[in-house]
Design a protein around this motif. Structure first.
Motif, mmCIF file in Angstrom:
data_model
loop_
_atom_site.group_PDB
_atom_site.id
_atom_site.type_symbol
_atom_site.label_atom_id
_atom_site.label_comp_id
_atom_site.label_asym_id
_atom_site.label_seq_id
_atom_site.Cartn_x
_atom_site.Cartn_y
_atom_site.Cartn_z
ATOM 1 N N ARG A 164 0.837 -1.203 0.000
ATOM 2 C CA ARG A 164 0.000 0.000 0.000
ATOM 3 C C ARG A 164 0.875 1.257 0.000
ATOM 4 O O ARG A 164 0.618 2.213 -0.723
ATOM 5 C CB ARG A 164 -0.906 -0.035 1.233
ATOM 6 C CG ARG A 164 -2.083 0.922 1.181
ATOM 7 C CD ARG A 164 -2.999 0.700 2.361
ATOM 8 N NE ARG A 164 -3.696 -0.568 2.252
ATOM 9 C CZ ARG A 164 -3.762 -1.491 3.215
ATOM 10 N NH1 ARG A 164 -3.143 -1.295 4.367
ATOM 11 N NH2 ARG A 164 -4.437 -2.606 3.034
ATOM 12 N N ALA A 165 1.941 1.232 0.812
ATOM 13 C CA ALA A 165 2.846 2.383 0.884
ATOM 14 C C ALA A 165 3.584 2.586 -0.425
ATOM 15 O O ALA A 165 3.750 3.718 -0.906
ATOM 16 C CB ALA A 165 3.832 2.191 2.037
ATOM 17 N N ARG A 166 4.021 1.495 -1.033
ATOM 18 C CA ARG A 166 4.753 1.583 -2.291
ATOM 19 C C ARG A 166 3.853 2.150 -3.392
ATOM 20 O O ARG A 166 4.276 2.997 -4.190
ATOM 21 C CB ARG A 166 5.283 0.205 -2.693
ATOM 22 C CG ARG A 166 6.194 0.223 -3.909
ATOM 23 C CD ARG A 166 6.642 -1.167 -4.298
ATOM 24 N NE ARG A 166 7.412 -1.817 -3.251
ATOM 25 C CZ ARG A 166 7.012 -2.887 -2.572
ATOM 26 N NH1 ARG A 166 5.826 -3.429 -2.832
ATOM 27 N NH2 ARG A 166 7.775 -3.421 -1.650
ATOM 28 N N ALA A 167 2.610 1.691 -3.443
ATOM 29 C CA ALA A 167 1.680 2.172 -4.470
ATOM 30 C C ALA A 167 1.402 3.660 -4.294
ATOM 31 O O ALA A 167 1.395 4.423 -5.273
ATOM 32 C CB ALA A 167 0.375 1.375 -4.405
ATOM 33 N N LEU A 168 1.187 4.100 -3.063
ATOM 34 C CA LEU A 168 0.905 5.509 -2.818
ATOM 35 C C LEU A 168 2.129 6.364 -3.146
ATOM 36 O O LEU A 168 2.009 7.441 -3.740
ATOM 37 C CB LEU A 168 0.491 5.713 -1.357
ATOM 38 C CG LEU A 168 0.100 7.137 -0.951
ATOM 39 C CD1 LEU A 168 -1.009 7.685 -1.840
ATOM 40 C CD2 LEU A 168 -0.326 7.170 0.521
ATOM 41 N N PHE A 169 3.309 5.887 -2.796
ATOM 42 C CA PHE A 169 4.551 6.598 -3.110
ATOM 43 C C PHE A 169 4.690 6.787 -4.619
ATOM 44 O O PHE A 169 4.993 7.891 -5.098
ATOM 45 C CB PHE A 169 5.738 5.816 -2.557
ATOM 46 C CG PHE A 169 7.085 6.384 -2.900
ATOM 47 C CD1 PHE A 169 7.660 7.360 -2.112
ATOM 48 C CD2 PHE A 169 7.788 5.931 -4.004
ATOM 49 C CE1 PHE A 169 8.909 7.892 -2.421
ATOM 50 C CE2 PHE A 169 9.040 6.445 -4.329
ATOM 51 C CZ PHE A 169 9.598 7.434 -3.526
ATOM 52 N N ASP A 170 4.468 5.731 -5.393
ATOM 53 C CA ASP A 170 4.598 5.814 -6.845
ATOM 54 C C ASP A 170 3.601 6.808 -7.434
ATOM 55 O O ASP A 170 3.929 7.554 -8.364
ATOM 56 C CB ASP A 170 4.405 4.436 -7.478
ATOM 57 C CG ASP A 170 5.613 3.533 -7.285
ATOM 58 O OD1 ASP A 170 6.708 4.059 -7.034
ATOM 59 O OD2 ASP A 170 5.457 2.299 -7.379
ATOM 60 N N LEU A 189 -2.719 3.668 6.373
ATOM 61 C CA LEU A 189 -1.313 3.696 6.767
ATOM 62 C C LEU A 189 -1.039 4.676 7.893
ATOM 63 O O LEU A 189 0.035 4.648 8.511
ATOM 64 C CB LEU A 189 -0.442 4.083 5.562
ATOM 65 C CG LEU A 189 -0.369 3.060 4.429
ATOM 66 C CD1 LEU A 189 0.185 3.716 3.158
ATOM 67 C CD2 LEU A 189 0.505 1.875 4.833
ATOM 68 N N GLY A 190 -1.987 5.582 8.151
ATOM 69 C CA GLY A 190 -1.748 6.615 9.150
ATOM 70 C C GLY A 190 -0.828 7.705 8.651
ATOM 71 O O GLY A 190 -0.137 8.376 9.433
ATOM 72 N N PHE A 191 -0.817 7.926 7.310
ATOM 73 C CA PHE A 191 0.062 8.922 6.703
ATOM 74 C C PHE A 191 -0.757 10.126 6.287
ATOM 75 O O PHE A 191 -1.803 10.005 5.660
ATOM 76 C CB PHE A 191 0.766 8.327 5.483
ATOM 77 C CG PHE A 191 1.688 9.284 4.779
ATOM 78 C CD1 PHE A 191 2.868 9.685 5.379
ATOM 79 C CD2 PHE A 191 1.365 9.787 3.523
ATOM 80 C CE1 PHE A 191 3.727 10.574 4.729
ATOM 81 C CE2 PHE A 191 2.220 10.659 2.871
ATOM 82 C CZ PHE A 191 3.397 11.056 3.484
ATOM 83 N N GLU A 192 -0.267 11.315 6.627
ATOM 84 C CA GLU A 192 -0.990 12.543 6.328
ATOM 85 C C GLU A 192 -0.663 13.020 4.918
ATOM 86 O O GLU A 192 0.501 13.302 4.596
ATOM 87 C CB GLU A 192 -0.615 13.627 7.340
ATOM 88 C CG GLU A 192 -1.405 14.912 7.166
ATOM 89 C CD GLU A 192 -1.029 15.962 8.200
ATOM 90 O OE1 GLU A 192 -1.572 17.072 8.116
ATOM 91 O OE2 GLU A 192 -0.197 15.658 9.082
ATOM 92 N N LEU A 193 -1.692 13.118 4.084
ATOM 93 C CA LEU A 193 -1.500 13.597 2.706
ATOM 94 C C LEU A 193 -1.513 15.118 2.693
ATOM 95 O O LEU A 193 -2.527 15.750 2.394
ATOM 96 C CB LEU A 193 -2.598 13.045 1.801
ATOM 97 C CG LEU A 193 -2.444 11.609 1.312
ATOM 98 C CD1 LEU A 193 -3.663 11.195 0.500
ATOM 99 C CD2 LEU A 193 -1.173 11.464 0.485
ATOM 100 N N ALA A 194 -0.394 15.698 3.029
ATOM 101 C CA ALA A 194 -0.287 17.149 3.053
ATOM 102 C C ALA A 194 1.119 17.545 2.613
ATOM 103 O O ALA A 194 2.098 17.156 3.245
ATOM 104 C CB ALA A 194 -0.581 17.686 4.447
#
Length: 401
Positions: A164-170, A189-194
């Motif tokens: 999931r992290a790899r896909a979002l990073f790409d 993932l608990g990652f802030e999209l900002a």
């Protein structure tokens, strides 16, 4: 899985199909190969196959998937498995193999945009989500097949969080619009999209692939977008991410850029791999700065020229199978061309070292007293370190683990 809706005149699906069917596959492949030529994981791997044919096979597969709306059947999956198994047999580390495919997906998308007319580019941009859903499904398929092809390699990273992290990073690096699915990935993932984000690369010195995967998992728990690339971890952090708890581990090597906008993330992330590879080889732990490894970054930005430098310096020695001379030259470079220190490190008598230097100069045409020639040797050894030494060490670590 039906990637495209049924074709009908005037529908977005029909227009996208028309655009995709109009591409010359050979031209798309050539455009992608120009990008692959700047990727060390691709150029530095000796693989006795027609690389252009392999790239074309993959591009054909993805385009058929998009146009026909049907994923690869068992026969195509079997062919893909044979391609990837050949990489495993040839000795390419799994993290490099996956990196080549991930980067290839971005190159494919960029090639389509570059080659399309203004009208067709507008269709691609409007249907970007359809194309990228297919590319992400294909990358998931590739990772699954890699896991089978590298069945003898332990601890292949395959957790849902890592994918999931790899896909979002790409997707962030490709500057695609943020979708509901992206926000769902980030929330899980608990990652802030900002924006802005801080790209990073890190590794635990001496740890196995499993150890690096555990580091990525702990970073995700702390709020980073982190995933494994085999023997290292890469990703993004928010601007205020606190590394203190992770830096308490004396094995951690960390390189990180300042906060950047999305249009600079891809190049910055690529540039962070060389510093941590060089730091790992030299035994330097903790935070490392890209500025401390400018020669490595310079070479990584021009891998074809770097390969030519290595060939110029070590090619004549390899052709004569003068292994002792190549090792002597590397040792001299490491010790600042101080013959006394190099003789002690090898160890050989100083007269033996001087005899070897004479042979090296005769075979290569280089003068080890000339500053320009010394610089060539230093650059060649540096590039070997970035592309070979750390990779070999990672294989030894996995075998021991």
């Amino acid at each position: 899985m039906n990637v495209l809706p049924p074709s009908s005149a005037g529908t977005a699906g029909g227009e996208l199909r028309r655009v995709l069917e109009g591409f010359d596959v050979g031209v798309v492949v050539r455009r992608m190969e120009a990008g692959f030529g700047r990727l060390p994981a691709y150029t530095g791997f000796e693989w006795p196959v027609d690389r252009t044919a392999v790239v074309r096979w993959n591009v054909d597969l993805v385009l058929r998937w998009l146009v026909n709306g049907l994923p690869p059947d068992d026969y195509l999956r079997s062919e893909l498995h044979e391609f990837l198994r050949a990489r495993a047999v040839a000795g390419q580390p799994i993290e490099d193999s996956i990196l080549v495919y991930r980067r290839g997906a971005r190159m494919f998308w960029e090639a389509l945009l570059d080659l399309a007319s203004d009208e067709d580019r507008a269709v691609l941009v409007a249907e970007w989500d359809t194309v990228w859903r297919c590319l992400e499904d294909y990358l998931d398929l590739v990772v699954d097949v890699f896991a089978q092809a590298y069945a003898d390699q332990q601890d292949v990273p395959s957790t849902a969080g890592d994918r999931r992290a790899r896909a979002l990073f790409d997707r962030l690096c490709a500057r695609l619009p943020v979708t509901i699915e992206d926000r769902d990935r980030a929330a899980r993932l608990g990652f802030e999209l900002a924006e802005p984000y801080r790209p990073f690369a890190a590794l635990l010195a001496g740890a196995t692939v499993s150890g690096q995967a555990d580091l990525a998992s702990r970073l995700r728990t702390a709020g980073a977008l982190a995933f494994t690339e085999g023997v290292r971890v890469a990703g993004l952090t928010p601007a205020g991410f606190d590394w203190a708890a992770f830096l308490d581990d004396p094995r951690l090597i960390l390189a990180q850029d300042p906060p950047l906008a999305r249009d600079r993330l891809s190049a910055a992330a690529d540039g962070l791999r060389a510093p941590i590879a060089s730091a790992a080889r030299s035994g330097r732990w903790g935070r490392v700065r890209a500025d401390d490894y400018l020669p490595e970054l310079l070479l990584a930005d021009a891998p074809e020229a770097a390969d030519r430098i290595v060939g110029r310096v070590f090619g004549p020695l390899e052709r004569t199978e003068a292994v002792d001379l190549a090792d002597t030259l590397r040792c001299l470079a490491v010790h600042g061309f101080d013959s006394t220190k190099a003789a002690a490190a090898l160890p050989v008598h100083r007269n033996t070292l001087l005899y070897r230097v004479t042979r090296i100069e005769k075979l290569t045409g280089l003068s080890l007293k000339d500053q320009r020639d010394r610089t060539l040797v230093l650059l060649a050894v540096t590039w070997e370190t970035v592309t070979s030494d750390v990779r070999s060490a990672s294989w030894r670590q996995d075998a021991d683990g």
